[in-house]
Design an enzyme around this catalytic site. Structure first.
Site, PDB file in Angstrom:
ATOM      1  N   ASP A 152     -14.399  -0.902   8.694  1.00 59.05           N
ATOM      2  CA  ASP A 152     -15.865  -0.984   8.783  1.00 59.05           C
ATOM      3  C   ASP A 152     -16.406  -2.410   8.879  1.00 59.05           C
ATOM      4  O   ASP A 152     -17.608  -2.613   8.806  1.00 59.05           O
ATOM      5  CB  ASP A 152     -16.495  -0.295   7.568  1.00 59.05           C
ATOM      6  CG  ASP A 152     -16.115  -0.965   6.264  1.00 59.05           C
ATOM      7  OD1 ASP A 152     -15.027  -1.569   6.195  1.00 59.05           O
ATOM      8  OD2 ASP A 152     -16.892  -0.883   5.300  1.00 59.05           O
ATOM      9  N   GLU A 153     -15.537  -3.415   9.061  1.00 62.39           N
ATOM     10  CA  GLU A 153     -15.994  -4.806   9.173  1.00 62.39           C
ATOM     11  C   GLU A 153     -15.340  -5.489  10.358  1.00 62.39           C
ATOM     12  O   GLU A 153     -14.195  -5.201  10.690  1.00 62.39           O
ATOM     13  CB  GLU A 153     -15.672  -5.596   7.897  1.00 62.39           C
ATOM     14  CG  GLU A 153     -16.501  -5.236   6.694  1.00 62.39           C
ATOM     15  CD  GLU A 153     -16.268  -6.191   5.545  1.00 62.39           C
ATOM     16  OE1 GLU A 153     -16.412  -7.403   5.752  1.00 62.39           O
ATOM     17  OE2 GLU A 153     -15.925  -5.725   4.444  1.00 62.39           O
ATOM     18  N   CYS A 535      26.076  -5.352   3.051  1.00 64.73           N
ATOM     19  CA  CYS A 535      27.369  -5.738   3.604  1.00 64.73           C
ATOM     20  C   CYS A 535      27.652  -7.200   3.269  1.00 64.73           C
ATOM     21  O   CYS A 535      26.828  -8.079   3.531  1.00 64.73           O
ATOM     22  CB  CYS A 535      27.390  -5.523   5.122  1.00 64.73           C
ATOM     23  SG  CYS A 535      28.916  -6.090   5.912  1.00 64.73           S
TER      24      CYS A 535
END
Length: 616
Positions: A152-153, A535
């Site tokens: 919303d910004e 590993c």
């Protein structure tokens, strides 16, 4: 006396105690207040010289976005105190609810005590994302490179629009807000200023459904920030505000400049620069560079449960959301992390690094399910998935992974049938019958274009090294192939060549061992799994549950070591004795003498397949 403050204090130095410049403490006698003050003044002048008033920035913020979207979808909620969230946490609240003190990030049960008539609505992020995309299409018209900080910004550089169309920032803000309301039915507030920091402050002044314009003038900017509370500035939160207010007595931006020397003495250089910039009203004016994000994730909180079927359903939903987000941003990743929060609020994370880059739901679930299964049974209240080690999907190199030796000997399909384009090699060692398919260059190219994950699952096509049993070898199929690969090119075989004899030996870890003993399941002495999943040779991460993958990983290191040993011994490229002349009986047969390494460089494996095709 030593330690007496220059400005008095006598034998009671604590009476003139100064937060930053006290010399009552041993070793502090040499503090030069004038020098620190000069440093601060120089810093102010330096930052002031960098002021840029040529840009026009607009910050837009949707009004109570989640709540407004819910009201838009359900008009019966209009005018009621509304909270989006649950009794555990509130995501946002309508302006009617905010009058009672209800706000975002507040527990729902506290909101109910503040406002007994509070109405709760469960969040619907798919709906919010849909409306957010509509607003962003409007932003694109004014700034194709706008910076979205949330759903919303957003920040928009409207300098070019104002110049090209000959309009002011205020007119652009009014036009943009009207376009958003027309496209979505939602309202937003806007702020226009010379930089992003002040534009964000301006957008909050006339909320909801309003705008505030700050002219591109130095005096107007300094006047605006002079009385501005420091808490209004993005980057200054509750803790920093209390520290500056209680220790230094700073409550407004103007006081930042008045006590700049204290800031320079007490804080790091970067922090001091930020605080002084706030006092001057300086902020970012250039569009931030688009950087490839480090990770992408999604998580969900739910009522604690130990129901395995429900947990796997939620995992399926998370994988679907994560895959959608990655595909929208054209990203692929390798390291998948599963986040779990137990009913006792214990947080666990489990990660695995895949061999190739993935972003599909199916591929994500393959690894996520194994990670979750290894932790069950367990009662959970939160689950999340995060993908890291990201690369752009459009980058061709993102799909390139290191080729393991066995991949050159797999067929492109699931069958073990040996076709005309795939010469077969037969061998019997220690009573175990097996067959290996040698691929031509054309077959290899077709194989390389296949999905790595599909090959990863097709165990029937795995190359079977010496000593491992597999399906019985079809002698009729072997006799139907007139060509036998010799590691360099190819040669026709006579009737006796199908029963090559001898016991081949390989050198490993400085010792000679028979081919019978060198099996795929034999792991190199140097390889072990650190902490049970890392590993020791390459750092590849595979949890204990990935047994098949661990086996293939060990095979890769074994093949790699054999190749290195062969290179050191200057025996040339992969010889026909390694690839073709597998021992079939007890009578030894002289091996073909390979070219000396002095005659030329090692022949790459591409050339091997190239020569096979020529003889075909």
């Amino acid at each position: 006396m030593a330690g007496t403050p220059p400005d008095g204090g006598g034998d009671r130095p604590w009476e003139s105690y100064h937060t930053a410049y006290t010399n009552a403490k041993a070793g502090m006698e040499g503090v030069d207040k004038e020098k620190v003050q000069k440093v601060a003044e120089h810093k102010i002048l330096e930052l002031e010289a960098s002021r840029d008033l040529s840009k026009i920035w607009l910050h837009t913020d949707m009004d109570a976005f989640y709540a407004t979207v819910e009201i838009l979808e359900n008009p019966s909620l209009k005018g009621k105190p509304l909270a989006v969230g649950s009794m555990s946490m509130i995501a946002t609240a309508s302006y009617e609810a905010r009058k009672f003190g209800v706000r975002a990030a507040m527990p729902g049960f506290i909101g109910c005590k503040l406002c007994p008539e509070l109405v709760f609505v469960r969040p619907n992020f798919e709906r919010y994302t849909y409306y957010s995309e509509l607003t962003r299409k409007v932003f694109q018209r004014y700034d194709p490179n706008f910076v979205a900080t949330s759903l919303d910004e957003a920040y928009l550089n409207i300098t070019k629009v104002c110049f090209d169309r000959g309009i002011t920032g205020e007119e652009v803000a009014t036009e943009l807000r009207g376009a958003i309301h027309q496209e979505t039915g939602l309202t937003c507030s806007a702020g226009v200023a010379p930089n992003r920091m002040i534009a964000k402050v301006c957008s909050d002044i006339n909320k909801p459904n309003g705008q505030f314009i700050l002219p591109n003038d130095q005096e107007a900017v300094t006047t605006f920030v002079s009385t501005l509370p420091i808490r209004k500035i993005g980057g200054i939160g509750k803790v920093t505000e209390q520290m500056l207010r209680q220790v230094l007595g700073i409550s407004t931006c103007q006081e930042m400049l008045q006590k700049a020397s204290f800031l320079c003495a007490l804080f790091s250089e970067s922090s001091a620069d930020f605080f002084i910039s706030v006092g001057l009203g300086l902020g970012g004016t250039e569009t931030p560079e688009q950087r490839l994000r480090k990770s992408i994730s999604c998580e969900r909180t739910f009522r604690a449960t130990d129901d395995c079927s429900m947990l796997f359903e939620k995992l399926d939903s998370l994988a679907d959301n994560l895959a959608d987000d990655m595909q929208k941003e054209c990203l692929k990743g390798r390291t998948l992390t599963l986040k779990l929060k137990t009913a006792a609020f214990e947080v666990r994370t489990r990660a695995v690094t895949t061999q190739n880059y993935i972003n599909s739901k199916e591929d994500i679930l393959i690894y996520a399910r194994k990670l979750l299964k290894a932790e069950l049974p367990l009662s959970l209240r939160l689950m999340g998935l995060r993908m890291s080690q990201l690369r752009d999907e459009k980058d061709d190199s993102s799909t390139q992974t290191q080729k393991t030796l066995d991949r050159f000997f797999r067929t492109p399909d699931n069958s073990n049938v040996i076709g005309a384009n795939s010469p077969s090699i037969g061998n019997t060692t220690g009573g175990d019958n097996y067959c290996t398919n040698v691929m031509t260059k054309v077959d290899y190219l077709e194989h390389d274009s296949m999905d790595d994950q599909a090959l990863f699952l097709h165990e029937k096509n795995l190359f079977v090294p010496e000593g491992r049993s597999s399906d019985n070898y079809n002698n009729d199929a072997a006799s139907s192939n007139p060509l036998m690969c010799d590691g360099v090119g190819g040669k026709e075989l006579d009737d006796d060549s199908s029963s090559l004899k001898g016991t081949h030996t390989v050198k490993f870890d400085g010792q000679l061992t028979s081919s019978n003993a060198t099996t795929s399941s034999s792991k190199p002495d140097q390889l072990f799994w650190i902490n049970g999943y890392i590993c020791s040779i390459c750092g590849f991460e595979l949890p204990p549950g990935f047994e098949e993958e661990r086996q293939e990983h060990s095979d890769f290191h074994l093949a790699e070591m054999l190749q290195q040993e062969e290179a050191v011994d200057s025996t040339g490229p992969l010889s026909k004795e390694r690839l073709a002349e597998r021992p079939c009986s007890s009578t030894p047969t002289p091996k073909k003498k390979l070219k000396s390494s002095k005659e030329g460089k090692h022949i790459p494996i591409d050339a091997f397949f190239h020569k096979v095709n020529k003889n075909l």
